[in-house]
Design an enzyme around this catalytic site. Sequence first.
Site, PDB file in Angstrom:
ATOM      1  N   ASN A  13       0.831  -1.194   0.000  1.00  0.00           N
ATOM      2  CA  ASN A  13       0.000   0.000   0.000  1.00  0.00           C
ATOM      3  C   ASN A  13       0.874   1.256   0.000  1.00  0.00           C
ATOM      4  OD1 ASN A  13      -1.656   2.202   0.817  1.00  0.00           O
ATOM      5  ND2 ASN A  13      -3.107   0.796   1.750  1.00  0.00           N
ATOM      6  N   HIS A  15      -0.038   4.366  -0.024  1.00  0.00           N
ATOM      7  CA  HIS A  15      -0.532   5.385   0.902  1.00  0.00           C
ATOM      8  C   HIS A  15      -0.032   5.119   2.327  1.00  0.00           C
ATOM      9  CE1 HIS A  15      -3.010   7.239  -2.127  1.00  0.00           C
ATOM     10  NE2 HIS A  15      -3.587   6.082  -2.400  1.00  0.00           N
ATOM     11  N   ASP A  71      -0.880  -4.410  11.737  1.00  0.00           N
ATOM     12  CA  ASP A  71      -2.196  -4.991  11.508  1.00  0.00           C
ATOM     13  C   ASP A  71      -3.162  -4.197  12.379  1.00  0.00           C
ATOM     14  OD1 ASP A  71      -3.695  -7.056  10.081  1.00  0.00           O
ATOM     15  OD2 ASP A  71      -4.242  -7.763  12.074  1.00  0.00           O
ATOM     16  N   ARG A 185      -2.406   4.045  14.576  1.00  0.00           N
ATOM     17  CA  ARG A 185      -1.152   3.704  13.912  1.00  0.00           C
ATOM     18  C   ARG A 185      -0.018   4.580  14.445  1.00  0.00           C
ATOM     19  NH1 ARG A 185      -3.035   3.417   9.099  1.00  0.00           N
ATOM     20  NH2 ARG A 185      -3.344   1.167   9.203  1.00  0.00           N
TER      21      ARG A 185
END
Length: 201
Positions: A13, A15, A71, A185
């Site tokens: 990914n 982004h 995750d 995150r």
Amino acid sequence: MAAARTLVLASHNAHKLEELRRILGPLIPGIELIGYDGPEPIEDGLSFADNALLKARAAAAHTGLPAIADDSGVSVDVLGGMPGIFSARWGGPARSDRANVDLLLWQLTDVHDDHRAAGFVCAAALVIPDADDSEVCRVAVWPGNIAREPRGEYGFGYDPVFIPEGETRSAAELSSEEKDRLSHRTRAFSALAPEIRDRLT
């Protein structure tokens, strides 16, 4: 020494790569975070930490470089912590954000606002190939609750229905700068950053 200061992000990914460069850049000056185009493992772990470590191990084994992975998902108290690790496929095989959100809102239709507490959970993992004490994982939660309908144009996944604690806006109504400062995150990788510094710099 240059290779030791290079990290691979176990994700395809782009982004996410840019987001983590923004998050980790100020925390670990001199670390180069690069993308990954190798095989991704089956995420069959029983926790966010299990799955983050699975991804980081695969990238470290494939590249020979230290690897990080995460995750994440949303955990709703009244649903016993679900969708949890199944967040990305909660709505069925289509694996679409809209299907996931629609099913979650339907499941919470009759749940009073006082009982819609939830948290975005992120596990951030570091794996260093061929090293003693080579694995570490940190888990963080961004607390909040689930709205009754989607709001906002930013973000992805469950962002439009997640209202962070202390906010009236959804995560999808926050700017990228605000989200970078507050998110699960950011919290998880901020906790992991000292481990990366200690091992690689």
